[in-house]
Design an enzyme around this catalytic site. Sequence first.
Site, PDB file in Angstrom:
ATOM      1  N   SER A 118       0.828  -1.205   0.000  1.00 25.30           N
ATOM      2  CA  SER A 118       0.000   0.000   0.000  1.00 25.30           C
ATOM      3  C   SER A 118       0.866   1.261   0.000  1.00 25.30           C
ATOM      4  CB  SER A 118      -0.962  -0.047   1.197  1.00 25.30           C
ATOM      5  OG  SER A 118      -2.030   0.852   1.036  1.00 25.30           O
ATOM      6  N   ASP A 214      -1.700  14.323  12.594  1.00 23.89           N
ATOM      7  CA  ASP A 214      -1.715  15.633  11.934  1.00 23.89           C
ATOM      8  C   ASP A 214      -1.023  15.568  10.580  1.00 23.89           C
ATOM      9  OD1 ASP A 214      -3.113  16.891  13.964  1.00 23.89           O
ATOM     10  OD2 ASP A 214      -1.294  17.510  15.031  1.00 23.89           O
ATOM     11  N   HIS A 273      -7.175  -6.534   0.821  1.00 31.52           N
ATOM     12  CA  HIS A 273      -6.098  -5.556   0.724  1.00 31.52           C
ATOM     13  C   HIS A 273      -4.866  -5.980   1.528  1.00 31.52           C
ATOM     14  CE1 HIS A 273      -4.096  -1.782   0.150  1.00 31.52           C
ATOM     15  NE2 HIS A 273      -4.188  -1.417   1.410  1.00 31.52           N
TER      16      HIS A 273
END
Length: 296
Positions: A118, A214, A273
């Site tokens: 990924s 963040d 996945h």
Amino acid sequence: MLLRALGFPRWPRALAQERKGLAGSAAMPVPVSYAVFDGPSPQPPLLFLHGLFGSKANFASLAKTLVLQTGRKVLTVDARNHGESPHSPVMTYEAMSGDVRLLLRQLRLERCVLVGHSMGGKTAMALTLRWPELVERLVCVDISPSKTTAVTGFQDFVAAMKAVEIPQGVPRSTARRLAEEQLRPTVQDPTVRQFLLTNLVYLEDRYVWRVNLDAVSQHLKDLMDFPAFQTHYSGPALFLGGAKSPYISSDDYPEIERLFPEAEIQYVPDAGHWVHADQPRPFVDAICSFLERTPT
């Protein structure tokens, strides 16, 4: 107590560069955390790069199996802003591939076999296209160089994780249960919830998220996309998808062929996945078979 992201050390030189407003491709590399599973073979080692919200621990058991079956040394790596690696405000594939290049230089490794899942697969592709001389072979697990559109809920995951509140003084089992209960309305798949909860750690009398939420939130568009490369890698490459996953589709084949003209595309039956977790035995077999093939 509102659950916050873990504040890992940030390296002065990298921060100085980033504060000058330099983009991801110019960001200074950070020294990432890694684990080594030693093997007797002198052949280039395998280097595993995990996906978003993951860590080097995701591949520990598979690394041990591959050492036994191939004899090669295996390294597993924490990406910046993940696991035990430093936090940084910049999180692009140019930056993360630079981190891996720095690691290879620190370890004096001339070449390696890159295996990325990924986000880690896109990092591996970026490194391979920038510095092909460092890569003996490339394995991309359930990801392509095209824009990722199969999953759009990552921003919701980040928001849900930021909103988790855990009282001080509760045992870890209670903290994990409370966090899972608060994530459930947004993250409805129990497997995904358990995966996200691997980021819950206890530090300085409080529970925190070790992933830099963040930075992930601010760079999600970069992480779903892929840099525009005009070069190509002519070495052996394997794109190993899950048969039940939409992340590598026929629409992606032209871009894979353009950037990696020698690439093979395979699908592991009954795998989604997380190919390596859903079908570890076929996953290992596919990598071993790929390593044994002589380049054309």
